[in-house]
Design an enzyme around this catalytic site. Structure first.
Site, PDB file in Angstrom:
ATOM      1  CE  LYS A  89      -6.841  -2.382  29.142  1.00 59.86           C
ATOM      2  NZ  LYS A  89      -7.570  -3.092  30.209  1.00 59.86           N
ATOM      3  CG  ASP A 140      -4.418  -5.332  31.365  1.00 61.08           C
ATOM      4  OD1 ASP A 140      -4.646  -4.105  31.375  1.00 61.08           O
ATOM      5  OD2 ASP A 140      -5.027  -6.130  30.631  1.00 61.08           O
ATOM      6  CD  GLN A 196     -13.187   0.942  32.381  1.00 56.82           C
ATOM      7  OE1 GLN A 196     -13.633  -0.123  31.993  1.00 56.82           O
ATOM      8  NE2 GLN A 196     -12.334   1.660  31.658  1.00 56.82           N
ATOM      9  NE  ARG A 233     -17.682  -1.100  29.031  1.00 63.78           N
ATOM     10  CZ  ARG A 233     -16.367  -0.931  28.973  1.00 63.78           C
ATOM     11  NH1 ARG A 233     -15.628  -1.795  28.303  1.00 63.78           N
ATOM     12  NH2 ARG A 233     -15.790   0.092  29.555  1.00 63.78           N
TER      13      ARG A 233
END
Length: 817
Positions: free
Chosen positions: A93, A280, A311, A664
């Site tokens: 990203k 962002d 998320q 993660r």
DNA sequence: GTGCCCTTAATTTTT
DNA sequence: TTAAGGGCAC
């Protein structure tokens, strides 16, 4: 300061003043660049930004595009009109975002000072600056409008402060100041702070500001909160802030939204200036930020939002997942690009994460895929209790260092333990200290939030601006100067009576001998000091670091800690030294304070490999080869409170947290749970997290829980009290137990065949009705009088009416005597 | 005014 | 259990 503001804007709107003074003061260009990056008003940015863009344009070929995968490239090249870049975890990203900025410059669409790019954290802003610089092959100068929402709003608000009744040198209050101010208002209103804590109204006000609600726009239902006084206190608070020429964090955005809404001319200016807008972590925006963005991008609609609805984990502080879900409605004709190729994790890890997140409703939907090799399955293990879990993870970490079970040897730096709640960290810290395993805790109280640092900064604040009342209040009796409540009251009264700041009020009080004895002498000395230090700020022979030391020494602040015998004192002195060192990077105290009020992070590490321990929230955006996810137990994770307070919404956010946790991991992800855990000093039986059921079995390896078979299983069992015995009857019927059994059968692995685990069915105990008779371990019997989320108000027979957490209540019928 | 004891409550946290 | 904050006694 305000006269520099035009320099960030395109030349036709002003600018022109080239930094002569600037150059005289800072000789090396590197030093200047660093300072420019840190201070909030960036002289020369317009100029350098333009030249940087020009240079970039000369380099027509675009090698940065060749580095992108097709989806990334599509997102980067769609420069005009609204774009939503749905970027799954680990899909590159930031790379795409930076490439997009570079592309805007490279194609000549915008100069670097015409691009507005907002992030949430300073860390993210810093990283983006660095990466844009790296991609352009030069340093990070010339992106004056790349920053956090708050940093950008400060810059804007300083220019237009007068439109909301402020002066452009307003101060920014932090949480402490905010609470102190509210406490004053509450006291003045004769509200019982015990029943209606200041923190509560502070949280309400924050929430309202997050929703862009000014006191005038506050719906009646909200205004009635806080004992019917919420709206009134909010109104007073805002008035008081204006009087103090101060804002809190929420105001930064709120004021700008109000300005944009009420001054179309101002808005229009910025709509023209910011030709492209990039955002962002769009899933984390709150209503105020959303409005702010929509207003700014309203004209040209050149807005690119990057985010991942899966998320979104900050709903509890005002983030609205709805913002990202609604993007295409807000911006009709928007281009939606999905980044789905994952460059971080193995297929097993991705599959597990995807399967968990599938349980959420109303997602935009993404399918992550990877070219990575299969790797290890996720590992799942249950333990007897939290301590054993910590012990096992400690051992596991040690064996991972040497390489085990087909996993390559790993450094401690490559491993992390991610917990739901920070109190879980303790067990690991204890254990790791005993076995001497180096660890670092990430998050927690930040450097600038520490007591001594805040005190020191309050001193600096008073010196730089003597009418900073809140700072003065903080230090007037720190160190102890014999100026207690009474003396401070007198200062307050005098200042109020004359409508002057506290420092002046204190002077008047002394002049008219309104204060006697030791207090008077000490106060006089302090006021002298403030005067003297203030004059020294202009002293050319003195660096501001030296001045800082003088202030801290002469005020007696350093001495206070030197004389302190608590174990923390040396550390605090150390921190003060570090603070002075940090000043070096700034032009003067003023510049430093300005910076610090917005940038509250400091990562100092003495090197050496360490395991990281942090919360799942703190882990967002990070990645580790090996990740441990302990404490997957219902009530802890998903958090009972979250579910009680916001129901399904809360559960879904917890599930996203699980998704964040799993994603993660790059190579190895280990999930664990404990059957018993000490909660608030009391042993509680736990059942495995419902999220464990959502892990796809073909991607999970169940490790035999060694502790459950060795000797001492029963012996190690904590003594069961009434509550535990009460629950035991139900243990074998509980969903958790059935789940464990089913699991074991299904997967053919050896789960505990026999367990004395006592499981309390949390669903059953948390539902009470008004009037019901209940039992509490400490207070005895009572009747329920009110229910508020997970808290129940009970009128106890042998104690007064109390609010208690439902979990600690049982129905008397459940207790077998 | 300072220091100690008792009560109270107990996710997640950036700016 | 523990940490923090408020109230009370010196």
């Amino acid at each position: 300061m305000p006269e520099n503001w035009r320099d960030d804007l395109p030349a036709e709107h002003g600018g022109g003043k080239r930094g002569t003074l600037w150059e005289r003061v800072f000789r090396s260009p590197a030093q200047r660049a660093r300072l420019r990056d840190m201070s909030s008003f960036d002289e020369n940015d317009a100029f350098e930004g333009a030249s940087l863009a020009a240079r970039a344009m000369a380099a027509r070929p675009a090698p940065y595009l060749d580095d992108l995968n097709p989806a990334q490239r599509e997102a980067v090249e769609a420069l005009d009109g609204p774009v939503l870049m749905l970027a799954g975890a680990g899909t590159g990203k930031t790379k795409a975002l930076t490439a997009r900025i570079v592309h805007l410059l490279n194609t000549g669409r915008a100069r670097s000072n015409e691009i507005l790019s907002v992030t949430f954290t300073n860390k993210a802003a810093r990283e983006m600056k660095n990466r844009v610089g790296a991609m352009l092959g030069q340093s990070i100068e010339g992106m004056p409008w790349l920053g956090t929402f708050h940093a950008i709003c400060v810059k804007l608000l300083r220019r237009h402060a007068e439109l909301v009744g402020l002066k452009s040198n307003f101060t920014i209050l932090d949480r402490d100041d905010q609470i102190r101010l509210l406490k004053q208002l509450i006291a003045a209103e004769h509200i019982d702070e015990k029943r209606w804590p200041a923190r509560q109204i502070a949280a309400l006000i924050d929430g309202w500001k997050n929703r862009a609600l000014t006191p005038e726009k506050l719906p009646a239902a909200d205004a009635g909160a806080y004992n019917h006084r919420g709206g009134e206190i909010y109104r007073q608070y805002q008035t008081r802030l204006r009087e103090l020429n101060a804002v809190d964090f929420g105001d930064l955005l709120l004021h700008m939204v109000v300005i944009f809404q009420t001054h179309p001319d101002v808005l229009e200016q910025y709509q023209r200036w910011f030709r492209y807008v990039l955002v962002d972590e769009y899933q984390d925006t709150n209503v105020a930020q959303y409005l702010w963005l929509r207003l700014l991008a309203g004209g040209h609609r050149n807005i690119c939002c990057v985010g991942d609805d899966d998320q979104s984990i900050y709903g509890w502080r005002g983030a609205e997942v709805g913002n990202i879900l609604r993007f295409e409605k807000d911006f009709p004709g928007a281009k939606v690009v999905r980044l789905e190729q994952n460059y971080r994790s193995t297929p097993h890890i991705l599959a597990a994460a995807s399967n968990v997140i599938r349980g959420n409703e109303g997602r935009l939907g993404k399918t992550l895929w990877t070219e990575a090799e299969e790797g290890e399955k996720l590992r799942l293990i249950g333990h007897w209790d939290g301590e054993e879990e910590a012990r096992w993870i400690g051992e596991e970490i040690e064996s991972l260092q040497g390489g085990t079970r087909g996993v390559r040897p790993m450094s401690l730096d490559e491993m992390a333990i991610l917990v739901r709640a920070s109190h879980q960290m303790r067990a690991f810290e204890d254990r790791f200290l005993t076995i001497g395993l180096p660890y670092r805790v990430i998050g927690g109280p930040r450097f600038y939030e520490r007591l001594e640092i805040r005190d020191a900064m309050a001193y600096f604040r008073v010196v730089v601006s003597p009418d900073d009342d809140l700072a003065f209040e903080r230090i007037v009796n720190t160190p102890k100067r014999g100026l207690g409540n009474v003396a401070q009251q007198k200062i307050q009264t005098t200042a109020r009576a004359h409508g002057v700041p506290l420092v002046q009020g204190a002077r008047m009080l002394l002049a008219k001998k309104g204060l006697g004895g030791k207090g008077a002498t000490e106060l006089a000395q302090l006021l002298n000091g403030i005067d003297r230090w203030g004059r020294m700020t202009g002293d050319a022979d003195l660096t501001h670091m030296e001045l800082a030391e003088i202030i801290l020494d002469e005020s007696g602040y350093t001495a206070m800690w030197q004389n302190d015998k608590t174990p923390e004192a040396p550390g605090r002195l150390e921190n003060l030294k570090e603070l002075v060192k940090a000043l070096e990077q700034f032009e003067n105290l003023q510049g430093f304070l300005e910076h610090v009020s917005l940038i509250m992070d400091n990562e100092s590490d003495d090197g050496g490999a360490k395991v990281s321990i942090m919360t799942l929230h703190a882990a967002k955006g990070l990645e580790f080869p090996a990740v441990f996810l302990p404490g997957w137990e219902d009530g802890l994770f998903p958090s009972q409170r979250s579910m009680d307070e916001t129901g399904l919404k809360g559960l879904e956010e917890e599930r996203r947290l699980a998704y964040v946790g799993i994603t993660r991991a790059e190579e190895l992800c280990t999930i664990s749970f404990a059957g018993n855990r000490r909660v608030f000093g009391q042993w509680q039986s736990q059942m495995p997290s419902r999220f464990i059921d959502e892990l796809p079995e073909e991607h999970v390896e169940v490790l035999t829980p060694p502790g459950l078979y060795g000797g001492g299983y029963g012996a190690a069992r904590p003594s069961a009290g009434i509550e535990a015995r009460a629950a035991q009857a139900d243990a074998y019927n509980s969903p958790g137990w059935r789940r464990m059994q089913a699991r074991a059968r299904e997967w053919g692995t050896s789960q505990p065949r026999e367990s004395r685990t006592t499981v309390i069915d949390l669903d059953a105990v948390s539902s009470f009705t008004v009037g019901e008779r209940v039992f509490h371990q400490k207070f005895g019997y009572g009747a329920v009088t009110a229910i508020e989320g997970d808290k129940v108000e009970v009128d106890f027979e042998k104690a007064s009416t109390k609010k208690v957490v439902a979990r600690f209540l049982t129905s008397p019928d459940d207790i077998p005597f």
